[in-house]
Design a protein around this motif. Structure first.
Motif, short mmCIF file in Angstrom:
data_model
loop_
_atom_site.label_atom_id
_atom_site.label_comp_id
_atom_site.label_asym_id
_atom_site.label_seq_id
_atom_site.Cartn_x
_atom_site.Cartn_y
_atom_site.Cartn_z
N TRP A 126 33.64 29.84 50.75
CA TRP A 126 34.08 29.60 49.04
C TRP A 126 32.97 30.17 48.36
N PHE A 127 33.42 30.55 47.07
CA PHE A 127 32.44 31.11 46.14
C PHE A 127 32.90 30.27 44.77
N CYS A 128 31.85 30.43 43.93
CA CYS A 128 31.74 29.46 42.73
C CYS A 128 31.86 30.62 41.55
N TYR A 129 32.81 30.13 40.67
CA TYR A 129 33.03 30.77 39.47
C TYR A 129 33.45 29.95 38.29
N HIS A 130 32.79 30.01 37.08
CA HIS A 130 32.84 28.96 35.93
C HIS A 130 34.50 28.92 35.47
N ALA A 131 34.99 28.16 35.02
CA ALA A 131 36.34 27.96 34.23
C ALA A 131 36.52 29.34 33.36
N THR A 132 35.49 29.50 32.68
CA THR A 132 35.69 30.56 31.60
C THR A 132 35.44 32.14 32.16
N SER A 133 35.36 32.12 33.50
CA SER A 133 35.08 33.45 34.22
C SER A 133 36.13 34.43 33.89
N PRO A 134 35.68 35.57 33.57
CA PRO A 134 36.84 36.63 33.36
C PRO A 134 37.12 37.28 34.83
N SER A 135 36.76 36.72 35.88
CA SER A 135 37.05 36.88 37.26
C SER A 135 38.10 36.15 37.97
N ILE A 136 38.84 35.19 37.21
CA ILE A 136 39.81 34.43 37.66
C ILE A 136 41.01 34.70 36.62
N PHE A 137 42.24 34.53 37.02
CA PHE A 137 43.32 34.82 36.30
C PHE A 137 44.60 33.86 36.88
N PRO A 138 45.44 33.50 35.63
CA PRO A 138 46.51 32.72 36.13
C PRO A 138 47.53 33.39 36.81
N VAL A 139 48.44 32.61 37.74
CA VAL A 139 49.46 33.00 38.61
C VAL A 139 50.33 34.14 37.67
N GLY A 140 50.74 35.36 38.30
CA GLY A 140 51.14 36.06 37.66
C GLY A 140 50.38 37.26 36.88
N PHE A 141 49.34 37.25 36.73
CA PHE A 141 48.60 38.13 35.96
C PHE A 141 48.58 39.37 36.59
N CYS A 142 48.80 39.53 37.91
CA CYS A 142 48.63 40.97 38.45
C CYS A 142 50.28 41.46 38.34
N GLU A 143 51.06 40.69 38.51
CA GLU A 143 52.35 41.14 38.30
C GLU A 143 52.71 41.76 36.97
N ILE A 144 52.39 41.15 35.85
CA ILE A 144 52.68 41.48 34.61
C ILE A 144 51.82 42.88 34.01
N ASN A 145 50.86 42.83 34.84
CA ASN A 145 49.87 44.21 34.57
C ASN A 145 49.95 45.20 35.46
N MET A 146 50.73 45.14 36.52
CA MET A 146 51.22 46.07 37.29
C MET A 146 49.84 46.22 38.14
N ILE A 147 49.09 45.40 38.80
CA ILE A 147 47.93 45.56 39.55
C ILE A 147 48.31 45.08 41.07
N GLU A 148 47.96 45.49 41.94
CA GLU A 148 48.40 45.34 43.26
C GLU A 148 47.63 43.89 43.69
N LEU A 149 48.55 42.93 44.16
CA LEU A 149 47.90 41.65 44.34
C LEU A 149 47.81 41.58 45.80
N THR A 150 46.76 41.16 46.32
CA THR A 150 46.55 41.15 48.04
C THR A 150 46.97 39.78 48.28
#
Length: 630
Positions: free
Chosen positions: A432-456
């Motif tokens: 497990w790893f620790c991110y803050h709630a305001t971290s720019p490294s976490i995204f809501p469900v669907g972020f990759c899809e709407i921005n055409m990024i490959e989701l693993t």
């Protein structure tokens, strides 16, 4: 500005406190056209007075322009680096021998790509040594930002994009056309003389300069670091008693050089008078050696350990874990990294912490003050907030080229979250790893899809292409509410194609030549020049691990050049083998090659997706989602 320059005609008893002012100035030949006013002489280094090679970085240059009386180093930073580490130690630091047995993390963190990089770099150095037998004065690294940018017409990210870097917040109006006083290398004098040059092109801290009087002639253009000790505002020679001498190539063009300069400099811009002072102040770092901090355990990302600051270079810290007796178990990060905290942080938020076997502080070690660490935004967790089991998308810290399906595993205090990658988690939660709630490294469900990024998708998930709606239903899960994520997008100034220097976060001691290849809101796709796309990394636009072109030269840090052609050829021929050698944690993952936009009901609410500006600059405030009104 010209008044400051013309002050040279007045008698002055002031003298420079620099090493240069203490050197003996040889008499100037009477045949040379110089500018004189009431006994005050203006002039600059002799291009033929002898060459020297820096004993620290290997840079070759005019001997008179080198630092110190012995002329052994090209800059103050090299001199200091050599004093603290012998040349042998510095070389070993660049090419650390991989003779030690790999740690657990080494196996997970794609050890093979690192070995490939080091092997390629070693081969590159051997090639340079062979060239040195037949060619004179080949630099140790063989890489020049100036040549690299000129030959490919590249553009570099401006210094103002990097608020954490020296001069990042006070760069001012430094741009093309600004005039400076610099050493005149087109001269046969036995002493160091100067001339005025204008900025033709800027690339980060580096500037392409052209001597005044050359007009459209670029034959003697040269690159230098604008924050270097030999770059001064116009008027500096007058106040410091330094000579201004026109370059030998154009001495015949004018009989009255003072009149020429008056005409050329009237209305022109130069550096602020306190520019060098600002550079010096911006390179003062509050972290000191022997300070104790809490930092992520690189072998178990779920916990922190105590480490001690061993060295500070350009704001980057080499931290040695406190239990490391031989001081080889280390970790590199920037002082503003979210991975380091003050002593006691883990206990205060409920984060896992590995207690040290050392029960007493070693002599000279002391806890770093809490105010030195980067502050996170305060959050209100009293109302609707993240809960254990909620789904989201997150950058995998063990594979920074991938954004993965993830789950919140534990909610800590002060807005911190423990997150796990679906399908790849250890039973004990050690990854497990620790991110803050305001971290720019976490995204809501669907972020990759709407921005055409490959989701693993989760490892072993067979229902492809992956669809969030189906996955949430199958796992009986809910998506983390969109409104809880940080959707602030600063006006960062990056553009696709810009060059910069970037940390390889999979081997954080390395700073490499890199390019911005995609921009999604505040998210940047960083490509390491000369290496395959599989080594790319997703990084936030305000990451302290990104630096302007010329940062390594300015701070004395070692820059990793692009992979040489021979290495690129071997990459192409052995791509399949490399992919097989990647971490087993990611083996079997299948990438989604196409994403279809489709509105689905997530957690009982309906959202419309906004298409992201793929491969384009996206600055200013923006929203990832807009909730539909009923």
């Amino acid at each position: 500005m010209f008044d400051g320059y013309d002050s040279c005609s007045e008698d002055t008893s002031s003298s420079s406190s620099s090493d240069e002012s203490e050197e003996e100035v040889a008499p100037l030949p009477s045949s040379l056209p110089i500018i004189k006013n009431n006994g005050q002489v203006y002039t600059y280094p002799d291009g033929k007075s002898g060459m020297a090679t820096c004993e620290m970085c290997g840079m070759v240059g005019v001997r008179d322009a080198f630092y110190s009386k012995t002329k052994r180093f090209c800059s103050v930073s090299c001199s200091r680096s050599y004093s603290s580490n012998s040349k042998k130690a510095s070389i070993l630091a660049r090419l650390q021998v991989a003779g030690k047995p790999p740690t657990k993390k080494a196996k997970v963190l794609q050890k093979q790509p690192l070995v490939a990089k080091l092997a390629a770099y070693a081969q590159y150095q051997a090639t340079l040594q062979n060239q040195a037998k037949t060619k004179a004065a080949v630099p140790v690294e063989g890489f020049s930002w100036g040549n690299y940018i000129n030959s490919n017409s590249f553009t570099a990210a401006p210094v103002t994009c990097f608020k954490h870097a020296p001069m990042g917040t006070c760069w001012g109006d430094i741009a093309e056309g600004v005039r400076v006083e610099v050493p005149n290398t087109d001269c046969s004098l036995p002493t160091k003389v100067f001339w005025i040059a204008g900025i033709v092109k800027l690339a980060g801290y580096n500037a392409l300069l052209r001597y005044e009087g050359f007009e459209n002639d670029s034959s003697l253009d040269f690159w230098c670091n604008i924050c270097g000790s030999d770059i001064h505002p116009v008027g500096w020679c007058a106040t410091s008693g330094k000579p201004l001498v026109p370059p030998r190539t154009i001495q015949h063009k004018y009989t009255n050089w003072k009149t020429f300069l008056v005409k050329r400099l009237t209305g022109a811009k130069t550096l602020p008078p306190d520019f060098s002072q600002k550079v010096s102040e911006s390179m003062q770092y509050p972290f000191k050696t022997s300070m104790r901090v809490e930092v992520v355990d690189k072998t178990h990302l779920c916990r922190t350990r105590v480490a001690v600051v061993e060295s500070v270079i350009g704001g980057r810290l080499r931290l040695v874990y406190e239990e490391s007796e031989d001081k080889t178990d280390d970790f590199w990060c920037h002082m503003y990294s979210p991975l380091i905290h003050h002593i006691g942080w883990s206990r205060s938020i409920g984060h896992r912490f590995k207690r040290s076997d050392i029960t007493k502080k070693q002599d000279g070690h002391f806890d770093a003050p809490s105010h030195l660490f980067m502050k996170v935004k305060e959050v209100d967790a009293a109302g609707e907030w993240f809960k254990e089991g909620m789904k989201l998308e997150a950058i995998d810290p063990l594979n920074l080229s991938a954004i993965c399906v993830a789950t919140i595993r534990k909610v800590l205090a002060d807005g911190y979250l423990m997150i796990g990658i679906d399908g790849s988690e250890a039973a004990d939660g050690s990854d497990w790893f620790c991110y803050h709630a305001t971290s720019p490294s976490i995204f809501p469900v669907g972020f990759c899809e709407i921005n055409m990024i490959e989701l693993t998708p989760p490892r072993g998930y067979a229902k492809l292409p992956f669809k969030w709606f189906d996955y949430l239903r199958e796992t009986d899960s809910i998506a983390a509410p969109v409104k809880l994520f940080n959707k602030e997008v600063p006006n960062h100034g990056f553009h696709v194609g810009m060059k910069l220097e970037a940390v390889d976060l999979m081997e954080p001691r390395l700073v490499c030549v890199a390019t911005v290849t995609r921009i999604i809101h505040r998210l940047l796709r960083i490509h390491f020049d000369g290496w395959e796309d599989e080594y790319d990394q997703w990084v936030d636009c305000e990451s302290p691990d990104l630096y302007p072109v010329g940062w390594c030269q300015l701070t004395g840090y070692q820059l990793q050049p692009p992979a040489p052609q021979s290495s690129r050829d071997s990459q192409s021929s052995s791509s399949k083998q490399k992919k097989k050698a990647k971490s087993q944690q990611y083996k079997g993952h299948k990438k989604m090659t196409s994403l279809q936009l489709k509105e689905e009901l997530l957690d009982g609410e309906e959202y419309s997706f906004l298409q992201g500006a793929s491969d384009q600059e996206s600055n200013g405030s923006a929203s990832y989602y807009i909730k539909q009104e009923p």
